[in-house]
Motif scaffolding. Structure first.
Motif, mmCIF file in Angstrom:
data_model
loop_
_atom_site.group_PDB
_atom_site.id
_atom_site.type_symbol
_atom_site.label_atom_id
_atom_site.label_comp_id
_atom_site.label_asym_id
_atom_site.label_seq_id
_atom_site.Cartn_x
_atom_site.Cartn_y
_atom_site.Cartn_z
ATOM 1 N N ALA A 49 75.085 34.847 66.297
ATOM 2 C CA ALA A 49 74.334 34.328 65.043
ATOM 3 C C ALA A 49 74.523 32.936 64.951
ATOM 4 N N SER A 50 75.714 32.415 65.218
ATOM 5 C CA SER A 50 76.124 31.255 64.980
ATOM 6 C C SER A 50 75.054 30.141 65.612
ATOM 7 N N ASP A 51 74.538 30.617 66.631
ATOM 8 C CA ASP A 51 73.318 29.817 67.517
ATOM 9 C C ASP A 51 72.299 29.706 66.886
ATOM 10 N N ILE A 52 72.019 30.455 65.704
ATOM 11 C CA ILE A 52 70.507 30.199 65.044
ATOM 12 C C ILE A 52 70.334 29.051 64.509
ATOM 13 N N PRO A 53 69.180 28.393 64.910
ATOM 14 C CA PRO A 53 68.909 27.038 64.437
ATOM 15 C C PRO A 53 68.385 26.867 63.138
ATOM 16 N N LEU A 54 68.802 25.781 62.449
ATOM 17 C CA LEU A 54 68.539 25.644 61.133
ATOM 18 C C LEU A 54 67.356 25.717 60.356
ATOM 19 N N HIS A 55 66.079 25.524 61.655
ATOM 20 C CA HIS A 55 64.765 25.575 61.069
ATOM 21 C C HIS A 55 64.564 27.029 60.984
ATOM 22 N N GLU A 56 65.359 28.170 61.447
ATOM 23 C CA GLU A 56 65.079 29.524 61.227
ATOM 24 C C GLU A 56 65.491 29.694 59.875
ATOM 25 N N ALA A 57 66.360 29.091 59.041
ATOM 26 C CA ALA A 57 66.745 29.228 57.669
ATOM 27 C C ALA A 57 65.872 28.672 57.193
ATOM 28 N N THR A 58 65.114 27.538 57.452
ATOM 29 C CA THR A 58 64.031 26.803 56.462
ATOM 30 C C THR A 58 62.893 28.056 56.601
ATOM 31 N N ARG A 59 62.543 28.543 57.759
ATOM 32 C CA ARG A 59 61.438 29.661 57.693
ATOM 33 C C ARG A 59 61.496 30.730 56.842
ATOM 34 N N LEU A 60 62.984 31.252 56.665
ATOM 35 C CA LEU A 60 63.200 32.406 55.886
ATOM 36 C C LEU A 60 63.113 31.919 54.473
ATOM 37 N N LEU A 61 63.602 30.665 54.147
ATOM 38 C CA LEU A 61 63.470 30.248 52.531
ATOM 39 C C LEU A 61 62.127 30.084 52.386
ATOM 40 N N PHE A 62 61.196 29.419 53.170
ATOM 41 C CA PHE A 62 59.775 29.138 53.038
ATOM 42 C C PHE A 62 59.208 30.303 52.520
ATOM 43 N N ASN A 63 59.400 31.585 53.419
ATOM 44 C CA ASN A 63 58.673 32.917 53.205
ATOM 45 C C ASN A 63 58.936 33.278 51.742
ATOM 46 N N ARG A 64 60.244 33.328 51.489
ATOM 47 C CA ARG A 64 60.888 33.801 50.237
ATOM 48 C C ARG A 64 60.628 32.971 49.063
ATOM 49 N N CYS A 65 60.435 31.880 49.140
ATOM 50 C CA CYS A 65 60.287 30.887 47.982
ATOM 51 C C CYS A 65 58.474 31.069 47.870
ATOM 52 N N SER A 66 57.829 31.234 49.085
ATOM 53 C CA SER A 66 56.324 31.554 48.853
ATOM 54 C C SER A 66 56.134 32.733 48.068
ATOM 55 N N GLY A 67 56.990 33.603 48.160
ATOM 56 C CA GLY A 67 56.992 35.056 47.028
ATOM 57 C C GLY A 67 57.189 34.508 45.520
ATOM 58 N N LEU A 68 58.161 33.620 45.408
ATOM 59 C CA LEU A 68 58.374 32.970 44.086
ATOM 60 C C LEU A 68 57.052 32.443 43.625
ATOM 61 N N LEU A 69 56.499 31.718 44.620
ATOM 62 C CA LEU A 69 55.069 31.073 44.186
ATOM 63 C C LEU A 69 54.247 31.902 43.476
ATOM 64 N N PHE A 70 54.045 33.118 44.550
ATOM 65 C CA PHE A 70 52.923 34.196 44.160
ATOM 66 C C PHE A 70 53.455 34.933 42.857
ATOM 67 N N ALA A 71 54.823 35.053 42.743
ATOM 68 C CA ALA A 71 55.266 35.564 41.452
ATOM 69 C C ALA A 71 54.959 34.919 40.353
ATOM 70 N N SER A 72 55.017 33.726 40.237
ATOM 71 C CA SER A 72 54.735 32.729 39.245
ATOM 72 C C SER A 72 53.446 32.688 38.871
ATOM 73 N N GLU A 73 52.328 32.773 39.761
ATOM 74 C CA GLU A 73 51.019 33.107 39.850
ATOM 75 C C GLU A 73 50.586 34.308 38.942
ATOM 76 N N ARG A 74 51.404 35.585 39.313
ATOM 77 C CA ARG A 74 50.968 36.765 38.369
ATOM 78 C C ARG A 74 51.622 36.412 36.924
ATOM 79 N N LEU A 75 52.866 35.910 36.903
ATOM 80 C CA LEU A 75 53.271 35.670 35.668
ATOM 81 C C LEU A 75 52.501 34.774 34.550
ATOM 82 N N SER A 76 51.584 33.959 35.273
ATOM 83 C CA SER A 76 50.809 33.112 34.435
ATOM 84 C C SER A 76 49.517 33.859 33.971
ATOM 85 N N GLN A 77 49.301 35.020 34.549
ATOM 86 C CA GLN A 77 47.990 35.657 34.267
ATOM 87 C C GLN A 77 47.803 35.955 32.818
ATOM 88 N N ASP A 78 46.666 36.162 32.531
ATOM 89 C CA ASP A 78 46.312 36.577 31.091
ATOM 90 C C ASP A 78 46.791 38.172 30.797
#
Length: 331
Positions: free
Chosen positions: A124-153
């Motif tokens: 696991a120590s050989d996992i490159p940092l861009h893999e961490a970026t990809r994980l955070l990109f996906n989970r923060c995309s979930g935060l973006l989609f959640a914010s859109e739901r929270l802003s609905q009427d």
């Protein structure tokens, strides 16, 4: 499931069949509802097929997709089959995805001998940092989609469940990314939490979020929280995600990024791990992509994610939908 795959893939071409994901690792979620326990996550199977993965995709993907759809109702959750060859796995560079697969799985066809030559995926120590970026990109995309739901009427129980689920995934991911940045990632979420407690710099807030995310992963439940409560949690979690994201990207790109606006305005190549020929081929094959010819489309999505989530701009629903469409292709 095994019989269905064997009915599609000739025995001369089928190398193996493995259950991956949380259930393959023995950490799949169990939902307790109405006095009964039932599975919660998707069932992800890897179908190892001899020969070119590109050709095998064209030959078998549609049939395997139909099989998954036919099995999903009886299984009570989505069944997904992914085609790969052992040769491709052996020659592929280290990634978080392949590390999790090699370290945690259950064979339906084949045995451990099939992963001979895949030892480079076990550290696991050989996992490159861009893999961490990809994980955070996906989970923060979930935060973006959640914010859109929270802003609905309107906001109903299904919306609350969607938001709560994405908050929990982000909670777990923040600690996982922190561990990856420090070379301490592990395939087991329980072991990751133990390591996070021992890692210098992990704040009490980060530990608390990771514990909550792990609890949801193992024992998910539908949230009963109000929109106001979820909005407050979303704001707090989004702020922590912003801080970790900027730390990660500053380290990965070797550029000082003090605030979200710095990231959006930065012109450095944010996906340097993707070869130039692949970027050009993608743009020639798919017209109308927003990024430049020599840049991977995920770079545009990273910029848009940061702009809509952390720069204070109002994320219009139409913009979020466009983002979601591209995210589905390049996540």
């Amino acid at each position: 499931m095994r019989a269905g795959v064997e009915n599609i893939i000739p025995s001369s071409r089928l190398e193996g069949l493995a259950l991956a994901g949380g259930y393959g690792r023995g950490e799949g979620g169990v939902l307790h509802e109405g006095g009964h326990d039932r599975p919660y996550n998707d069932l992800e199977f890897f179908v190892f097929v001899r020969g070119s993965t590109f050709i095998n995709d064209r030959r078998y993907k549609a049939s395997l997709h139909a099989l998954g759809e036919s099995l999903s109702p009886e299984a009570g959750l989505e069944v997904e089959f992914k085609i790969l060859s052992l040769q491709k796995l052996r020659r592929s560079p280290v990634s978080m995805f392949y590390y999790d697969l090699v370290m945690g799985h259950r064979w339906l066809v084949g045995d451990e001998s099939l992963f001979a030559g895949c030892e480079h995926h076990q550290n696991a120590s050989d996992i490159p940092l861009h893999e961490a970026t990809r994980l955070l990109f996906n989970r923060c995309s979930g935060l973006l989609f959640a914010s859109e739901r929270l802003s609905q009427d309107s906001f109903d129980s299904d919306d609350a469940d969607f938001v709560g689920r994405n908050l929990a995934k982000a909670q777990l991911a923040l600690g996982d990314v922190f561990l990856t940045m420090n070379g301490r990632y592990h395939w087991s979420c329980r072991e990751r939490h133990h390591r996070l407690k021992e890692t210098t710099g992990a704040s009490p807030a980060l530990l608390a979020h990771h514990a909550a995310g792990m609890a949801f992963k193992l024992h998910p439940q539908r949230t009963t929280k109000s929109r106001a409560e979820l909005s407050l949690e979303h704001t707090e979690l989004s702020q922590m995600a912003s801080e970790i994201f900027l730390q990660l990207e500053s380290k990965r790109l070797n550029i000082r990024l003090a605030q979200a606006a710095d990231y959006v305005s930065c012109t450095a190549n944010k996906c340097p791990e993707v070869p130039l020929w692949k970027n050009v081929l993608i743009h020639l094959r798919t017209r109308g992509l927003p990024s430049g010819l020599t840049r991977y489309p995920r770079e545009h999505l990273l910029n848009e994610l940061v702009r809509m989530l952390w720069t204070g701009c109002v994320a219009e629903p139409q913009a979020v939908r466009r983002y979601a469409t591209l995210w589905g292709c390049y996540n």
